[in-house]
Design a protein around this motif. Structure first.
Motif, PDB file in Angstrom:
ATOM      1  N   ASP A 171      57.216 -13.172  81.169  1.00  0.00           N
ATOM      2  CA  ASP A 171      58.047 -13.685  80.086  1.00  0.00           C
ATOM      3  C   ASP A 171      58.778 -14.974  80.439  1.00  0.00           C
ATOM      4  O   ASP A 171      59.488 -15.548  79.614  1.00  0.00           O
ATOM      5  CB  ASP A 171      59.066 -12.622  79.652  1.00  0.00           C
ATOM      6  N   HIS A 172      58.644 -15.448  81.661  1.00  0.00           N
ATOM      7  CA  HIS A 172      59.284 -16.703  82.048  1.00  0.00           C
ATOM      8  C   HIS A 172      58.609 -17.275  83.292  1.00  0.00           C
ATOM      9  O   HIS A 172      57.855 -16.586  83.965  1.00  0.00           O
ATOM     10  CB  HIS A 172      60.781 -16.489  82.322  1.00  0.00           C
ATOM     11  N   VAL A 173      58.895 -18.548  83.545  1.00  0.00           N
ATOM     12  CA  VAL A 173      58.389 -19.219  84.741  1.00  0.00           C
ATOM     13  C   VAL A 173      59.556 -19.395  85.697  1.00  0.00           C
ATOM     14  O   VAL A 173      60.575 -19.982  85.340  1.00  0.00           O
ATOM     15  CB  VAL A 173      57.766 -20.590  84.395  1.00  0.00           C
ATOM     16  N   GLY A 174      59.413 -18.887  86.905  1.00  0.00           N
ATOM     17  CA  GLY A 174      60.487 -18.966  87.880  1.00  0.00           C
ATOM     18  C   GLY A 174      60.623 -20.359  88.472  1.00  0.00           C
ATOM     19  O   GLY A 174      59.820 -21.256  88.194  1.00  0.00           O
ATOM     20  N   PRO A 175      61.644 -20.578  89.297  1.00  0.00           N
ATOM     21  CA  PRO A 175      61.817 -21.882  89.945  1.00  0.00           C
ATOM     22  C   PRO A 175      60.669 -22.181  90.898  1.00  0.00           C
ATOM     23  O   PRO A 175      60.090 -21.273  91.486  1.00  0.00           O
ATOM     24  CB  PRO A 175      63.149 -21.734  90.694  1.00  0.00           C
ATOM     25  N   PHE A 176      60.355 -23.451  91.033  1.00  0.00           N
ATOM     26  CA  PHE A 176      59.296 -23.888  91.941  1.00  0.00           C
ATOM     27  C   PHE A 176      59.902 -24.260  93.292  1.00  0.00           C
ATOM     28  O   PHE A 176      60.864 -25.022  93.349  1.00  0.00           O
ATOM     29  CB  PHE A 176      58.555 -25.101  91.370  1.00  0.00           C
ATOM     30  N   HIS A 177      59.323 -23.732  94.354  1.00  0.00           N
ATOM     31  CA  HIS A 177      59.764 -24.074  95.700  1.00  0.00           C
ATOM     32  C   HIS A 177      59.245 -25.469  96.047  1.00  0.00           C
ATOM     33  O   HIS A 177      58.042 -25.717  96.014  1.00  0.00           O
ATOM     34  CB  HIS A 177      59.259 -23.041  96.705  1.00  0.00           C
ATOM     35  N   ALA A 178      60.165 -26.345  96.408  1.00  0.00           N
ATOM     36  CA  ALA A 178      59.809 -27.749  96.599  1.00  0.00           C
ATOM     37  C   ALA A 178      59.029 -28.001  97.882  1.00  0.00           C
ATOM     38  O   ALA A 178      58.225 -28.946  97.954  1.00  0.00           O
ATOM     39  CB  ALA A 178      61.077 -28.610  96.588  1.00  0.00           C
ATOM     40  N   ARG A 179      59.241 -27.183  98.908  1.00  0.00           N
ATOM     41  CA  ARG A 179      58.647 -27.501 100.209  1.00  0.00           C
ATOM     42  C   ARG A 179      57.128 -27.567 100.164  1.00  0.00           C
ATOM     43  O   ARG A 179      56.511 -28.376 100.862  1.00  0.00           O
ATOM     44  CB  ARG A 179      59.094 -26.479 101.254  1.00  0.00           C
ATOM     45  N   ILE A 180      56.510 -26.732  99.323  1.00  0.00           N
ATOM     46  CA  ILE A 180      55.046 -26.681  99.273  1.00  0.00           C
ATOM     47  C   ILE A 180      54.463 -28.010  98.773  1.00  0.00           C
ATOM     48  O   ILE A 180      53.311 -28.337  99.030  1.00  0.00           O
ATOM     49  CB  ILE A 180      54.574 -25.500  98.384  1.00  0.00           C
ATOM     50  N   GLU A 252      60.171 -30.226  90.120  1.00  0.00           N
ATOM     51  CA  GLU A 252      60.872 -30.092  88.836  1.00  0.00           C
ATOM     52  C   GLU A 252      60.007 -30.577  87.677  1.00  0.00           C
ATOM     53  O   GLU A 252      59.920 -29.904  86.637  1.00  0.00           O
ATOM     54  CB  GLU A 252      62.186 -30.888  88.881  1.00  0.00           C
ATOM     55  N   VAL A 253      59.364 -31.726  87.853  1.00  0.00           N
ATOM     56  CA  VAL A 253      58.527 -32.275  86.781  1.00  0.00           C
ATOM     57  C   VAL A 253      57.323 -31.366  86.534  1.00  0.00           C
ATOM     58  O   VAL A 253      56.939 -31.124  85.372  1.00  0.00           O
ATOM     59  CB  VAL A 253      58.067 -33.701  87.136  1.00  0.00           C
ATOM     60  N   SER A 254      56.732 -30.834  87.590  1.00  0.00           N
ATOM     61  CA  SER A 254      55.591 -29.922  87.440  1.00  0.00           C
ATOM     62  C   SER A 254      55.981 -28.706  86.618  1.00  0.00           C
ATOM     63  O   SER A 254      55.256 -28.307  85.686  1.00  0.00           O
ATOM     64  CB  SER A 254      55.084 -29.481  88.816  1.00  0.00           C
ATOM     65  N   ARG A 255      57.111 -28.107  86.956  1.00  0.00           N
ATOM     66  CA  ARG A 255      57.572 -26.923  86.225  1.00  0.00           C
ATOM     67  C   ARG A 255      57.879 -27.264  84.771  1.00  0.00           C
ATOM     68  O   ARG A 255      57.534 -26.508  83.858  1.00  0.00           O
ATOM     69  CB  ARG A 255      58.802 -26.319  86.901  1.00  0.00           C
ATOM     70  N   GLU A 256      58.534 -28.396  84.546  1.00  0.00           N
ATOM     71  CA  GLU A 256      58.875 -28.795  83.178  1.00  0.00           C
ATOM     72  C   GLU A 256      57.633 -28.934  82.309  1.00  0.00           C
ATOM     73  O   GLU A 256      57.612 -28.498  81.155  1.00  0.00           O
ATOM     74  CB  GLU A 256      59.648 -30.121  83.208  1.00  0.00           C
ATOM     75  N   ARG A 257      56.585 -29.516  82.862  1.00  0.00           N
ATOM     76  CA  ARG A 257      55.365 -29.720  82.078  1.00  0.00           C
ATOM     77  C   ARG A 257      54.657 -28.396  81.798  1.00  0.00           C
ATOM     78  O   ARG A 257      54.111 -28.206  80.703  1.00  0.00           O
ATOM     79  CB  ARG A 257      54.434 -30.685  82.832  1.00  0.00           C
ATOM     80  N   ILE A 258      54.664 -27.499  82.763  1.00  0.00           N
ATOM     81  CA  ILE A 258      54.030 -26.191  82.548  1.00  0.00           C
ATOM     82  C   ILE A 258      54.791 -25.389  81.502  1.00  0.00           C
ATOM     83  O   ILE A 258      54.193 -24.805  80.587  1.00  0.00           O
ATOM     84  CB  ILE A 258      53.938 -25.423  83.877  1.00  0.00           C
ATOM     85  N   VAL A 259      56.126 -25.369  81.610  1.00  0.00           N
ATOM     86  CA  VAL A 259      56.948 -24.627  80.646  1.00  0.00           C
ATOM     87  C   VAL A 259      56.749 -25.188  79.238  1.00  0.00           C
ATOM     88  O   VAL A 259      56.623 -24.447  78.259  1.00  0.00           O
ATOM     89  CB  VAL A 259      58.438 -24.692  81.041  1.00  0.00           C
ATOM     90  N   ALA A 260      56.696 -26.530  79.109  1.00  0.00           N
ATOM     91  CA  ALA A 260      56.498 -27.150  77.792  1.00  0.00           C
ATOM     92  C   ALA A 260      55.122 -26.778  77.229  1.00  0.00           C
ATOM     93  O   ALA A 260      54.993 -26.532  76.024  1.00  0.00           O
ATOM     94  CB  ALA A 260      56.641 -28.661  77.916  1.00  0.00           C
ATOM     95  N   ALA A 261      54.097 -26.748  78.069  1.00  0.00           N
ATOM     96  CA  ALA A 261      52.735 -26.416  77.603  1.00  0.00           C
ATOM     97  C   ALA A 261      52.623 -24.956  77.180  1.00  0.00           C
ATOM     98  O   ALA A 261      51.929 -24.632  76.215  1.00  0.00           O
ATOM     99  CB  ALA A 261      51.723 -26.718  78.703  1.00  0.00           C
ATOM    100  N   LEU A 262      53.316 -24.066  77.896  1.00  0.00           N
ATOM    101  CA  LEU A 262      53.252 -22.642  77.565  1.00  0.00           C
ATOM    102  C   LEU A 262      53.958 -22.341  76.249  1.00  0.00           C
ATOM    103  O   LEU A 262      53.514 -21.473  75.489  1.00  0.00           O
ATOM    104  CB  LEU A 262      53.883 -21.806  78.694  1.00  0.00           C
ATOM    105  N   GLY A 263      55.055 -23.049  75.973  1.00  0.00           N
ATOM    106  CA  GLY A 263      55.844 -22.756  74.792  1.00  0.00           C
ATOM    107  C   GLY A 263      56.460 -21.379  74.891  1.00  0.00           C
ATOM    108  O   GLY A 263      56.465 -20.759  75.973  1.00  0.00           O
TER     109      GLY A 263
END
Length: 266
Positions: A171-180, A252-263
């Motif tokens: 039901d949601h996308v969690g935070p993305f770990h930056a180190r990877i 942050e940008v990667s997560r934002e784009r995925i969340v926007a695409a999922l709606g």
């Protein structure tokens, strides 16, 4: 092997029992007949050659994973185009089926938790598919993983990761770990976000996701009896490290784009 009556009892409906009756033999054929063909095409004699296009082994893995998705009732639809060559693909993580969904569209070596290596069929195939296994909670293991990721990216190969670090409830996308994302920065390659959505407008996300304390085997059997539903693999606009301020901003940008695409997902 789990019997069909037990599978039907677990599902509780005649429709689910019928789906098991059809899909279990298909799955066995896919694993026992088709999979050896994939292995033959992936033999070192062929894998070691230089191919101007995709190698037969990689193409066979994509075909096999796409077939597995179809057997489980997922009707795949790709949006966008995966970049060729050295790319860090990052996706939201819903369930084990995510690996098959991504592999069906583009060959990539995944970074995955070490436990997956012991999963039936999927774990074994993941090992053959150039997976980099990581011991969660181990900084030493993560350092080795990042080193291997950079080496593969610099050699021109694609790598796939789930930056959330674990599956969610759907039901949601969690935070993305930056180190990877440091691997993309060091190798100076593009990061391409990929949104994975199951069901019409994402209504199947929670169904596909692992239930509370649900094991891989239980989720595997449950999904095998689920109704047919669409599955979307959305390849989004890439991010170039040179144009972004560090790994944290790329995450942050990667997560934002995925969340926007999922709606909104159900």
């Amino acid at each position: 092997m789990t019997s069909l009556p037990r599978l039907a009892a677990a599902g509780g409906t005649p429709a689910r029992a019928l789906r098991y009756a059809v899909r279990v033999p298909m799955l066995l054929w896919h694993a026992c007949v088709h999979l050896p063909v994939v292995l033959i095409l992936g033999m070192p004699a062929l894998a070691g050659r230089r191919w101007t296009a995709e190698s037969p082994g990689h193409r066979a893995i994509r075909w096999w994973q796409g077939g597995l998705m179809w057997i489980f009732g997922f009707r795949l639809r790709r949006v966008g185009t995966p970049l060729p060559g050295a790319v860090l693909f990052v996706a939201n993580h819903v369930s084990w089926i995510d690996i098959s969904a991504l592999h069906s569209q583009r060959m990539m070596g995944f970074v995955a938790k070490r436990e997956i290596a012991g999963w039936p069929v999927v774990g074994w195939l993941a090992g053959r598919g150039e997976t980099i296994f990581h011991q969660r909670g181990s900084q030493e293991s993560l350092g080795g993983v990042l080193h291997e990721m950079v080496a593969r990216l610099r050699s021109g190969r694609g790598v796939g990761v789930f930056p959330e670090g674990r599956t969610r409830g759907g039901d949601h996308v969690g935070p993305f770990h930056a180190r990877i994302f440091q691997a993309a920065v060091e190798a100076d390659v593009a990061v391409q976000p990929v949104a994975l959505r199951y069901g019409a407008d994402g209504e199947g996300q929670a169904t596909v996701a692992f239930g509370e304390r649900e094991s891989f085997f239980a989720n595997f059997l449950r999904l095998l009896g689920e109704p047919v539903r669409p599955a979307e693999v959305m390849f989004l606009d890439p991010i170039l490290p040179a144009n972004t301020e560090g790994r944290r901003r790329i995450a942050e940008v990667s997560r934002e784009r995925i969340v926007a695409a999922l709606g909104p997902v159900g």
